[in-house]
Design an enzyme around this catalytic site. Structure first.
Site, mmCIF file in Angstrom:
data_model
loop_
_atom_site.group_PDB
_atom_site.id
_atom_site.type_symbol
_atom_site.label_atom_id
_atom_site.label_comp_id
_atom_site.label_asym_id
_atom_site.label_seq_id
_atom_site.Cartn_x
_atom_site.Cartn_y
_atom_site.Cartn_z
ATOM 1 N N GLY A 182 14.480 -3.682 -15.699
ATOM 2 C CA GLY A 182 14.638 -2.813 -16.869
ATOM 3 C C GLY A 182 14.810 -0.919 -15.615
ATOM 4 O O GLY A 182 15.565 -0.692 -15.250
ATOM 5 N N ARG A 183 13.003 -1.335 -15.290
ATOM 6 C CA ARG A 183 12.185 -0.133 -14.317
ATOM 7 C C ARG A 183 13.188 0.279 -12.880
ATOM 8 O O ARG A 183 13.773 0.534 -12.819
ATOM 9 C CB ARG A 183 10.940 0.713 -14.268
ATOM 10 C CG ARG A 183 10.879 1.025 -16.615
ATOM 11 C CD ARG A 183 9.481 0.554 -16.503
ATOM 12 N NE ARG A 183 9.005 -1.064 -17.104
ATOM 13 C CZ ARG A 183 7.351 -0.737 -16.527
ATOM 14 N NH1 ARG A 183 6.536 -0.469 -16.608
ATOM 15 N NH2 ARG A 183 7.590 -2.596 -16.758
ATOM 16 N N ARG B 73 19.011 -10.149 -28.943
ATOM 17 C CA ARG B 73 17.529 -9.877 -28.071
ATOM 18 C C ARG B 73 16.457 -9.848 -28.929
ATOM 19 O O ARG B 73 16.590 -8.552 -30.475
ATOM 20 C CB ARG B 73 17.277 -8.486 -27.068
ATOM 21 C CG ARG B 73 16.175 -7.851 -26.840
ATOM 22 C CD ARG B 73 15.748 -6.693 -25.874
ATOM 23 N NE ARG B 73 15.662 -7.273 -24.277
ATOM 24 C CZ ARG B 73 14.856 -5.754 -23.647
ATOM 25 N NH1 ARG B 73 14.830 -4.695 -24.467
ATOM 26 N NH2 ARG B 73 14.370 -6.603 -22.531
ATOM 27 N N TYR C 86 13.223 -2.031 -34.717
ATOM 28 C CA TYR C 86 14.283 -0.858 -35.018
ATOM 29 C C TYR C 86 14.737 -1.488 -36.509
ATOM 30 O O TYR C 86 14.381 -2.638 -36.631
ATOM 31 C CB TYR C 86 15.486 -0.939 -33.850
ATOM 32 C CG TYR C 86 14.842 -0.133 -32.705
ATOM 33 C CD1 TYR C 86 14.922 1.335 -33.005
ATOM 34 C CD2 TYR C 86 14.809 -0.548 -31.367
ATOM 35 C CE1 TYR C 86 13.983 2.095 -32.003
ATOM 36 C CE2 TYR C 86 13.795 0.311 -30.934
ATOM 37 C CZ TYR C 86 14.017 1.608 -30.562
ATOM 38 O OH TYR C 86 12.878 1.969 -29.784
ATOM 39 N N GLN D 52 24.749 -3.087 -25.999
ATOM 40 C CA GLN D 52 23.608 -3.253 -26.493
ATOM 41 C C GLN D 52 23.687 -2.124 -28.274
ATOM 42 O O GLN D 52 23.649 -1.307 -28.044
ATOM 43 C CB GLN D 52 22.113 -3.053 -26.267
ATOM 44 C CG GLN D 52 21.095 -3.553 -27.102
ATOM 45 C CD GLN D 52 19.435 -3.057 -26.944
ATOM 46 O OE1 GLN D 52 19.965 -1.743 -26.549
ATOM 47 N NE2 GLN D 52 18.819 -4.164 -26.693
#
Ligand SMILES: Cc1cc2nc3c(=O)[nH]c(=O)nc-3n(C[C@H](O)[C@H](O)[C@H](O)COP(=O)(O)O)c2cc1C
Length: 345
Positions: free
Chosen positions: A314-315, A224, A177, A100
């Site tokens: 993810g988690r 993404r 970002y 990424q």
């Protein structure tokens, strides 16, 4: 049980995934002080190589891109070398792995970069940095030359990723970002060819995508996106038009996949006429990875109903290195809490 998740999935003519379960990018801040992946990181990713696809934590395209301590980079030989051990470990288990690629933009800080942060416009994010007393700084608006140079940094990083053995790259255009800062009106107040209209706000992304595709091929380039300004960002009416335009343009490029950047995809977003994954599915024909607070069963059923093609956890993937095996054998999963971030491997 959950048999959809275990189907082999053909992303394109180059890449076949051993199942439809992906690991979402999770920044762990455990690279060494030269921003080089460590032995623990090699073990951490390799031990999850039975997933169909791993997307690495946000990875720096340059020193200037840094937004958090000890993020890994992919711009020095030492970093490329270390990543090649990660990709080898994952490939040995049959998994595929994308890097990424990340630039923090206005969410970087001079404590990391020794320079004023760069962003589309000089609009500060008026908050404290996480776990810090410091405020984010007012960024300097990028010149056209600096924009071109950052695009080149993304292109070079994508070539470096291929050299390190990655199966492809995920362009991080989500979560507020730098690339996402071009797409939203609150952060992009430019009046040159990179701002002002829908087409202009999308220009940075499309120029970068086209150059990365030229460098490493469309089958290895993914993106993404966060059309719902849910993090480090606020919504301005009309932002959704930029995303509708961008998704249509991306569709023409036939990328490896697009991926939702959202913390909880059960949320209905009024200006997107539904969930983020629904908005992306409605406006883009091609591989879609959904993510955001899904349970195993929910994601299996949603794939069965063709709402998306692949699920990223993810988690759960951090808390359960053996996630695939546990799903397969219907074992209970460890839940994620902040202590999970202390899990090294
Ligand atoms: C500790 C932490 C770090 C994260 N780091 C990244 C990251 O580097 N890049 C990114 O795109 N998203 C990042 N995210 C967002 C996750 O990829 C994901 O969207 C989010 O955790 C929701 O998915 P989940 O419910 O499956 O965990 C991060 C989330 C957490 C909790």
């Amino acid at each position: 049980m959950n048999e959809k998740l275990f189907e082999v999935y053909k992303l394109n003519d180059t890449l076949i995934l051993q199942n439809r379960i992906a690991m979402a990018p999770i920044t762990r801040c455990f690279a060494n002080d030269d921003l080089v992946p460590t032995e623990d990181m090699i073990k951490y990713y390799s031990s999850r190589g039975d997933l169909g696809l791993i997307i690495t934590e946000a990875t720096l395209i340059s020193k200037e891109a840094q937004g958090y301590p000890n993020q890994p980079g992919i711009f020095t030989n030492e970093q490329i070398e270390a990543w090649s051990k990660v990709t080898k470990g994952v490939h040995e288990k049959g998994g595929k792995i994308f890097s990424q690629l990340f630039h923090a933009g206005r969410l970087s800080h001079s404590i990391y970069t020794n320079r004023t942060p760069l962003a589309p416009s000089s609009v500060a994010f008026d908050e404290r940095m996480p776990r810090s007393e410091l405020m984010y700084e007012e960024p300097k608006a990028l010149t056209t030359n600096e924009i071109k140079r950052i695009i080149n940094d993304f292109v070079q990083a994508s070539k470096n990723a291929i050299e390190a053995g990655f199966d492809g790259i995920e362009f991080h255009v989500a979560n507020g970002y730098l690339p996402d800062q071009f797409l939203h009106q609150v952060t992009n107040q430019r009046n040159d060819e990179y701002g002002g209209s829908v087409e202009n706000r999308a220009r940075f992304i499309l120029e970068a995508i086209d150059k990365m595709v030229e460098a490493i091929g469309k089958n290895r380039v993914a993106i993404r996106l966060s059309p719902h300004a849910y993090l480090h960002m606020s919504y301005v009416q009309g932002d959704e038009d930029t995303f509708v335009y961008l998704l249509k343009e991306l569709e023409k490029r036939e990328l490896a996949y697009i991926h939702t950047g959202i913390y909880d995809d059960s949320e209905i977003v009024p200006y997107l006429n539904g969930k983020v994954s629904e908005f992306m599915r409605d406006n883009y024909r091609g591989n879609l990875i959904a993510n955001g607070s899904y349970s195993i069963e929910q994601s299996n059923n949603a794939i069965d109903e063709n709402k998306f093609d692949i699920i990223a956890f993810g988690r759960l993937a951090v808390a359960n290195p053996d996630l695939v095996e546990k799903i397969k054998t219907n074992k209970s999963l460890e839940t994620y809490d902040n202590d999970s971030l202390n899990i090294l491997i």
